[in-house]
Design a protein around this motif. Structure first.
Motif, PDB file in Angstrom:
ATOM      1  N   PHE A 363       0.839  -1.200   0.000  1.00  0.00           N
ATOM      2  CA  PHE A 363       0.000   0.000   0.000  1.00  0.00           C
ATOM      3  C   PHE A 363       0.876   1.254   0.000  1.00  0.00           C
ATOM      4  O   PHE A 363       0.643   2.197  -0.773  1.00  0.00           O
ATOM      5  CB  PHE A 363      -0.920   0.000   1.230  1.00  0.00           C
ATOM      6  CG  PHE A 363      -1.585   1.313   1.502  1.00  0.00           C
ATOM      7  CD1 PHE A 363      -2.729   1.690   0.811  1.00  0.00           C
ATOM      8  CD2 PHE A 363      -1.060   2.203   2.447  1.00  0.00           C
ATOM      9  CE1 PHE A 363      -3.339   2.918   1.056  1.00  0.00           C
ATOM     10  CE2 PHE A 363      -1.658   3.428   2.694  1.00  0.00           C
ATOM     11  CZ  PHE A 363      -2.803   3.792   1.998  1.00  0.00           C
ATOM     12  N   LEU A 364       1.893   1.276   0.856  1.00  0.00           N
ATOM     13  CA  LEU A 364       2.790   2.437   0.957  1.00  0.00           C
ATOM     14  C   LEU A 364       3.577   2.643  -0.330  1.00  0.00           C
ATOM     15  O   LEU A 364       3.783   3.783  -0.763  1.00  0.00           O
ATOM     16  CB  LEU A 364       3.747   2.270   2.143  1.00  0.00           C
ATOM     17  CG  LEU A 364       3.105   2.234   3.548  1.00  0.00           C
ATOM     18  CD1 LEU A 364       4.155   1.902   4.598  1.00  0.00           C
ATOM     19  CD2 LEU A 364       2.425   3.559   3.875  1.00  0.00           C
ATOM     20  N   ALA A 365       4.028   1.556  -0.934  1.00  0.00           N
ATOM     21  CA  ALA A 365       4.790   1.654  -2.191  1.00  0.00           C
ATOM     22  C   ALA A 365       3.936   2.289  -3.281  1.00  0.00           C
ATOM     23  O   ALA A 365       4.406   3.139  -4.056  1.00  0.00           O
ATOM     24  CB  ALA A 365       5.274   0.272  -2.616  1.00  0.00           C
ATOM     25  N   ASP A 366       2.655   1.896  -3.354  1.00  0.00           N
ATOM     26  CA  ASP A 366       1.744   2.488  -4.344  1.00  0.00           C
ATOM     27  C   ASP A 366       1.491   3.959  -4.043  1.00  0.00           C
ATOM     28  O   ASP A 366       1.447   4.796  -4.954  1.00  0.00           O
ATOM     29  CB  ASP A 366       0.410   1.731  -4.354  1.00  0.00           C
ATOM     30  CG  ASP A 366       0.542   0.336  -4.954  1.00  0.00           C
ATOM     31  OD1 ASP A 366       1.497   0.108  -5.728  1.00  0.00           O
ATOM     32  OD2 ASP A 366      -0.293  -0.533  -4.625  1.00  0.00           O
ATOM     33  N   GLU A 367       1.317   4.268  -2.756  1.00  0.00           N
ATOM     34  CA  GLU A 367       1.026   5.649  -2.353  1.00  0.00           C
ATOM     35  C   GLU A 367       2.167   6.594  -2.691  1.00  0.00           C
ATOM     36  O   GLU A 367       1.945   7.724  -3.129  1.00  0.00           O
ATOM     37  CB  GLU A 367       0.771   5.708  -0.843  1.00  0.00           C
ATOM     38  CG  GLU A 367      -0.624   5.324  -0.412  1.00  0.00           C
ATOM     39  CD  GLU A 367      -1.660   6.363  -0.787  1.00  0.00           C
ATOM     40  OE1 GLU A 367      -1.605   7.491  -0.254  1.00  0.00           O
ATOM     41  OE2 GLU A 367      -2.512   6.058  -1.631  1.00  0.00           O
ATOM     42  N   LYS A 372       8.406  -1.224  -5.223  1.00  0.00           N
ATOM     43  CA  LYS A 372       7.609  -2.228  -4.520  1.00  0.00           C
ATOM     44  C   LYS A 372       8.368  -3.540  -4.355  1.00  0.00           C
ATOM     45  O   LYS A 372       8.277  -4.202  -3.314  1.00  0.00           O
ATOM     46  CB  LYS A 372       6.300  -2.472  -5.262  1.00  0.00           C
ATOM     47  CG  LYS A 372       5.311  -3.334  -4.476  1.00  0.00           C
ATOM     48  CD  LYS A 372       4.040  -3.619  -5.254  1.00  0.00           C
ATOM     49  CE  LYS A 372       3.168  -2.409  -5.376  1.00  0.00           C
ATOM     50  NZ  LYS A 372       1.840  -2.731  -5.979  1.00  0.00           N
ATOM     51  N   GLU A 373       9.138  -3.912  -5.367  1.00  0.00           N
ATOM     52  CA  GLU A 373       9.872  -5.184  -5.309  1.00  0.00           C
ATOM     53  C   GLU A 373      10.910  -5.161  -4.192  1.00  0.00           C
ATOM     54  O   GLU A 373      11.020  -6.098  -3.396  1.00  0.00           O
ATOM     55  CB  GLU A 373      10.548  -5.455  -6.655  1.00  0.00           C
ATOM     56  CG  GLU A 373      11.195  -6.837  -6.732  1.00  0.00           C
ATOM     57  CD  GLU A 373      11.861  -7.090  -8.072  1.00  0.00           C
ATOM     58  OE1 GLU A 373      12.731  -7.976  -8.119  1.00  0.00           O
ATOM     59  OE2 GLU A 373      11.542  -6.405  -9.059  1.00  0.00           O
ATOM     60  N   LYS A 374      11.655  -4.067  -4.126  1.00  0.00           N
ATOM     61  CA  LYS A 374      12.672  -3.923  -3.065  1.00  0.00           C
ATOM     62  C   LYS A 374      12.024  -3.936  -1.684  1.00  0.00           C
ATOM     63  O   LYS A 374      12.485  -4.603  -0.762  1.00  0.00           O
ATOM     64  CB  LYS A 374      13.446  -2.609  -3.237  1.00  0.00           C
ATOM     65  CG  LYS A 374      14.683  -2.706  -4.092  1.00  0.00           C
ATOM     66  CD  LYS A 374      15.436  -1.387  -4.013  1.00  0.00           C
ATOM     67  CE  LYS A 374      16.660  -1.438  -4.942  1.00  0.00           C
ATOM     68  NZ  LYS A 374      17.399  -0.158  -4.903  1.00  0.00           N
ATOM     69  N   ASP A 482      -0.745  10.005   5.055  1.00  0.00           N
ATOM     70  CA  ASP A 482      -2.077  10.351   5.567  1.00  0.00           C
ATOM     71  C   ASP A 482      -2.504   9.215   6.493  1.00  0.00           C
ATOM     72  O   ASP A 482      -2.844   8.123   6.040  1.00  0.00           O
ATOM     73  CB  ASP A 482      -3.060  10.507   4.408  1.00  0.00           C
ATOM     74  CG  ASP A 482      -4.403  11.069   4.858  1.00  0.00           C
ATOM     75  OD1 ASP A 482      -4.921  10.592   5.887  1.00  0.00           O
ATOM     76  OD2 ASP A 482      -4.932  11.967   4.183  1.00  0.00           O
ATOM     77  N   ILE A 483      -2.469   9.472   7.790  1.00  0.00           N
ATOM     78  CA  ILE A 483      -2.737   8.431   8.784  1.00  0.00           C
ATOM     79  C   ILE A 483      -4.140   7.847   8.616  1.00  0.00           C
ATOM     80  O   ILE A 483      -4.327   6.627   8.601  1.00  0.00           O
ATOM     81  CB  ILE A 483      -2.568   8.993  10.217  1.00  0.00           C
ATOM     82  CG1 ILE A 483      -1.099   9.396  10.463  1.00  0.00           C
ATOM     83  CG2 ILE A 483      -3.007   7.965  11.256  1.00  0.00           C
ATOM     84  CD1 ILE A 483      -0.106   8.269  10.437  1.00  0.00           C
ATOM     85  N   LYS A 484      -5.119   8.708   8.463  1.00  0.00           N
ATOM     86  CA  LYS A 484      -6.503   8.223   8.348  1.00  0.00           C
ATOM     87  C   LYS A 484      -6.683   7.381   7.092  1.00  0.00           C
ATOM     88  O   LYS A 484      -7.285   6.294   7.131  1.00  0.00           O
ATOM     89  CB  LYS A 484      -7.477   9.400   8.337  1.00  0.00           C
ATOM     90  CG  LYS A 484      -8.933   8.950   8.314  1.00  0.00           C
ATOM     91  CD  LYS A 484      -9.889  10.122   8.464  1.00  0.00           C
ATOM     92  CE  LYS A 484     -11.327   9.620   8.515  1.00  0.00           C
ATOM     93  NZ  LYS A 484     -12.284  10.718   8.727  1.00  0.00           N
ATOM     94  N   LYS A 485      -6.153   7.855   5.981  1.00  0.00           N
ATOM     95  CA  LYS A 485      -6.281   7.129   4.722  1.00  0.00           C
ATOM     96  C   LYS A 485      -5.649   5.752   4.825  1.00  0.00           C
ATOM     97  O   LYS A 485      -6.228   4.749   4.383  1.00  0.00           O
ATOM     98  CB  LYS A 485      -5.624   7.931   3.595  1.00  0.00           C
ATOM     99  CG  LYS A 485      -5.776   7.301   2.218  1.00  0.00           C
ATOM    100  CD  LYS A 485      -5.118   8.173   1.154  1.00  0.00           C
ATOM    101  CE  LYS A 485      -5.260   7.550  -0.224  1.00  0.00           C
ATOM    102  NZ  LYS A 485      -4.578   8.358  -1.264  1.00  0.00           N
ATOM    103  N   ALA A 486      -4.451   5.687   5.426  1.00  0.00           N
ATOM    104  CA  ALA A 486      -3.745   4.410   5.560  1.00  0.00           C
ATOM    105  C   ALA A 486      -4.517   3.445   6.452  1.00  0.00           C
ATOM    106  O   ALA A 486      -4.716   2.277   6.103  1.00  0.00           O
ATOM    107  CB  ALA A 486      -2.343   4.651   6.114  1.00  0.00           C
ATOM    108  N   VAL A 487      -4.935   3.915   7.616  1.00  0.00           N
ATOM    109  CA  VAL A 487      -5.646   3.047   8.564  1.00  0.00           C
ATOM    110  C   VAL A 487      -6.955   2.540   7.964  1.00  0.00           C
ATOM    111  O   VAL A 487      -7.277   1.353   8.066  1.00  0.00           O
ATOM    112  CB  VAL A 487      -5.902   3.798   9.899  1.00  0.00           C
ATOM    113  CG1 VAL A 487      -6.842   3.006  10.797  1.00  0.00           C
ATOM    114  CG2 VAL A 487      -4.583   4.062  10.622  1.00  0.00           C
ATOM    115  N   GLU A 488      -7.701   3.425   7.314  1.00  0.00           N
ATOM    116  CA  GLU A 488      -8.976   3.018   6.720  1.00  0.00           C
ATOM    117  C   GLU A 488      -8.763   2.034   5.569  1.00  0.00           C
ATOM    118  O   GLU A 488      -9.543   1.096   5.382  1.00  0.00           O
ATOM    119  CB  GLU A 488      -9.752   4.250   6.231  1.00  0.00           C
ATOM    120  CG  GLU A 488     -10.262   5.154   7.340  1.00  0.00           C
ATOM    121  CD  GLU A 488     -11.291   4.492   8.245  1.00  0.00           C
ATOM    122  OE1 GLU A 488     -12.024   3.598   7.767  1.00  0.00           O
ATOM    123  OE2 GLU A 488     -11.350   4.850   9.438  1.00  0.00           O
TER     124      GLU A 488
END
Length: 657
Positions: A363-367, A372-374, A482-488
């Motif tokens: 998710f973080l890699a896309d954001e 992403k592979e690494k 974005d904490i809320k976006k990540a958690v949701e």
């Protein structure tokens, strides 16, 4: 009268860590007792592993005499109730005939001036010393022999002398006297006939009483070792303090070990030395070399056997480490075995945690458009070293060993570095930063999902630390998390829980990152902003305004703006220029409209602040709450529009001075 006072509590060897933890409180606790007993005096505190010493150059031999005024009931009440007189006499310790009255205000009251003679210090010292010793908190305590009292280690002697007089009392099943014990090499006690002789007698018998002198001796001897051998000794301040606490006559010595052990990662060698043996590592030309510094507590002229003994002990430890190292390199890094390591009953195995972290990492890699592979590879290998023999033996090296094993397997250095830095609060590359965030975010979400949230000051799972790491890593690496976006987005990977509770928990940690008026942070968070970089930017912008000299005036105006529209629905804003009746309305609105052209947040804030004079004129000349509902709504919409633009930065009504 003032006399020198010496108090020494002799004990079996005190453990260094508990002593050092309590050290900041030891003097404070004695000072508090001196004040309580009205025997104030300057003093010095010294310690060695076998003694706690309080030294007063000048100590009062008795408490000062005091005059106490005792007040009782008003005379008018005494005349009606004679028992009040008897009660007061009893309290004052006198006969009713000795009682007098004294005026206070418009009434007379029962009164007696009591002369209290100060007690002799030697009568009070036994109680004071016992009270002090029982107040010391070293953690675990123990009993010994037939003694029912508990202390960190058995008390073996107590010396208490005022000038040349020994003060006799019992403390922790030991009767105080006038003798002390020298260095362990000497068996016979030292009898003190005058307190001033105590210091030189100890010095003659192998005890350097002053901790600062022990430190100075160690450092000077290490400097000599460095000079004579062209090396550099790494001084760990915590380790140095431990050594000072466990020695009475320290001597720094240089030992050697076989060069073959330099094949080991430096951290393994250093951990073997520092954590297990209390040795200082030695460097040559910037690299660790096959030498170490040990500080002996022996009182001797021949240290050859001591050096050989310590070399033998370290050789055994390093031999084990080298065996683990070679075995681990043969076996390589793998994660299948993590399925057999329980992370937590309700959260599965460590392998399960890795897989949850992997989902977060993707998710973080896309954001953030990361590799992403690494990142996925780093996440999957991050816990692999938990299965190695080295980490099983040296648990504090988890992550560090993963780094070295990964490099040995030819894995990309960025991935290896991420493995090493996963438990730290800094990151040197993006893979490391996102791995760290993924690890800590999973820890928070998984523990919150099973109700393991911190209660009060208790935080057994380190969740506050995990939140701190996320914030620090994001801010330092410019990651717009974005904490809320990540958690949701990630909540479906966990049991259902209150995501808002977690989001608020993370944001509560922001207060420790800024040296600002806390209401500034609260004002920014009240806007609903959940992007850490935007929050950081807005806090800094708003704080500049709050710290300005004219903020008090600004605050008055803009808080009035907020208060007028506090019950106004911001979604119902509707401004009709045809409904303006006053020039102040039109002028303010025409100027305010320019805000739509401003994209930069700092420029927007400056512009809104610049509206203050126009807003003040509006309030001075325009009635908002008029009877005509359309005009009233129009005017509130104008003010609400200004307030709404402020909400992009912070809720001004939250700021307190």
């Amino acid at each position: 009268m003032l006399k020198p006072l010496l108090i020494e509590i002799g004990v079996e060897e005190l453990p260094a860590i508990p002593l050092l933890k309590e050290l900041p409180n030891i003097e404070k606790k004695w000072l508090s007792i001196l004040e309580e007993y009205n025997l104030k005096a300057d003093f010095s505190f010294y310690y060695t592993p076998r003694r706690l010493v309080l030294w007063h150059r000048e100590f009062p031999t008795k408490q000062p005499d005091e005059t106490k005024e005792l007040w009782g009931a008003p005379k008018s009440i005494v005349e009606k109730n004679p028992k009040a007189l008897e009660g007061f006499a009893k309290k004052a310790g006198i006969s009713p005939e000795e009682i007098s009255y004294k005026s206070k205000g418009n009434q007379e009251f029962l009164y007696h001036k009591l002369e209290v003679k100060g007690k002799e210090a030697k009568e009070l010292l036994p109680e004071m010393i016992n009270k002090w010793l029982k107040s010391l908190n070293f953690g675990k305590t123990m009993k010994w022999g037939m003694c029912e009292e508990e202390f960190i280690r058995p008390v073996r002697w107590v010396l208490c002398m005022m000038e040349d007089e020994a003060i006799a009392f019992k403390s922790f099943c030991v009767t105080s006297s006038n003798y002390t014990m020298p260095h362990r090499i000497f068996k016979e006690p030292i009898f003190i006939d005058f307190v001033g002789n105590y210091f030189c007698e100890l010095d003659k018998k192998g005890v350097i009483l002053y901790q600062d002198e022990r430190k100075k001796k160690i450092l000077n001897e290490i400097k000599n070792i460095e000079k004579q051998n062209s090396v550099k000794v790494e001084i760990d301040e915590d380790l140095l303090n431990e050594i000072i606490a466990i020695t009475e006559y320290p001597t720094a010595l240089l030992g050697k070990f076989d060069e073959e052990f330099l094949e080991l990662p430096p951290e393994v060698i250093i951990t073997s030395m520092k954590e297990h043996q209390r040795y200082f590592p030695v460097y040559k030309d910037g690299k660790i070399t096959n030498a170490f510094v040990v500080v002996s507590n022996a009182y001797t002229d021949d240290f050859s056997n001591i050096i050989k003994g310590n070399e033998k002990v370290l050789r055994a430890r390093l031999s084990d480490a080298l065996f683990f190292w070679k075995n681990d390199l043969k076996n390589g890094l793998g994660i299948e075995g993590l399925k057999d390591i329980v992370y937590m009953d309700e959260l599965g195995s460590v392998y399960d945690k890795v897989k949850r972290e992997e989902k977060i990492a993707k998710f973080l890699a896309d954001e953030f458009k990361a590799d992403k592979e690494k990142l996925t590879k780093a996440v999957n290998l991050a816990k692999a070293d938990l299965l190695t023999e080295m980490v099983y033996e040296f648990t504090e090296l988890q992550g560090v060993m993963g780094y070295y094993y990964a490099l040995k397997e030819g894995i990309d250095e960025e991935i290896a570095t991420a493995i090493k830095e996963q438990y730290e609060d800094t990151a040197s590359n993006m893979t490391s930063a996102l791995l760290n965030i993924a690890r800590n975010l999973d820890t928070l979400m998984s523990l919150f999902s099973i109700g393991k949230t911190p209660k009060g000051n208790k935080d057994p799972f380190g969740l506050r630390r995990a939140a701190n790491h996320i914030i620090k890593i994001a801010l330092e690496n410019n990651i717009p998390l974005d904490i809320k976006k990540a958690v949701e987005a990630l909540k479906d990977n966990y049991k259902e829980f209150d995501t808002n509770e977690l989001i608020n928990f993370i944001f509560e940690r922001l207060y420790k990152f800024y040296d600002v008026n806390p209401s500034v942070i609260r004002a920014v968070l009240s806007t609903g902003e959940t992007n850490l970089l935007e929050i950081d930017r807005k806090i800094k912008l708003l704080n500049e305004i709050v710290e300005s000299e004219d903020f008090k005036e600004l605050s008055t105006t803009f808080k009035r703006v907020a208060n007028i529209v506090k019950d106004f629905d911001l979604d119902s804003i509707s401004i009709d220029e045809n409904l303006f009746e006053k020039d102040e309305e039109r002028t303010l609105y025409n100027e305010f409209k320019k805000v739509k052209e401003i994209k930069d947040l700092e420029e927007k804030l400056d512009f809104l602040i610049s509206l203050k004079p126009l807003i003040d004129k509006f309030f001075d000349n325009v009635m908002v709450n008029v009877e005509d509902e359309k005009i009233k709504h129009n005017r509130k919409s104008l003010i609400a529009s200004i307030y709404k633009e402020f909400l992009d930065i912070g809720d001004i009504k939250e700021i307190t001075l």
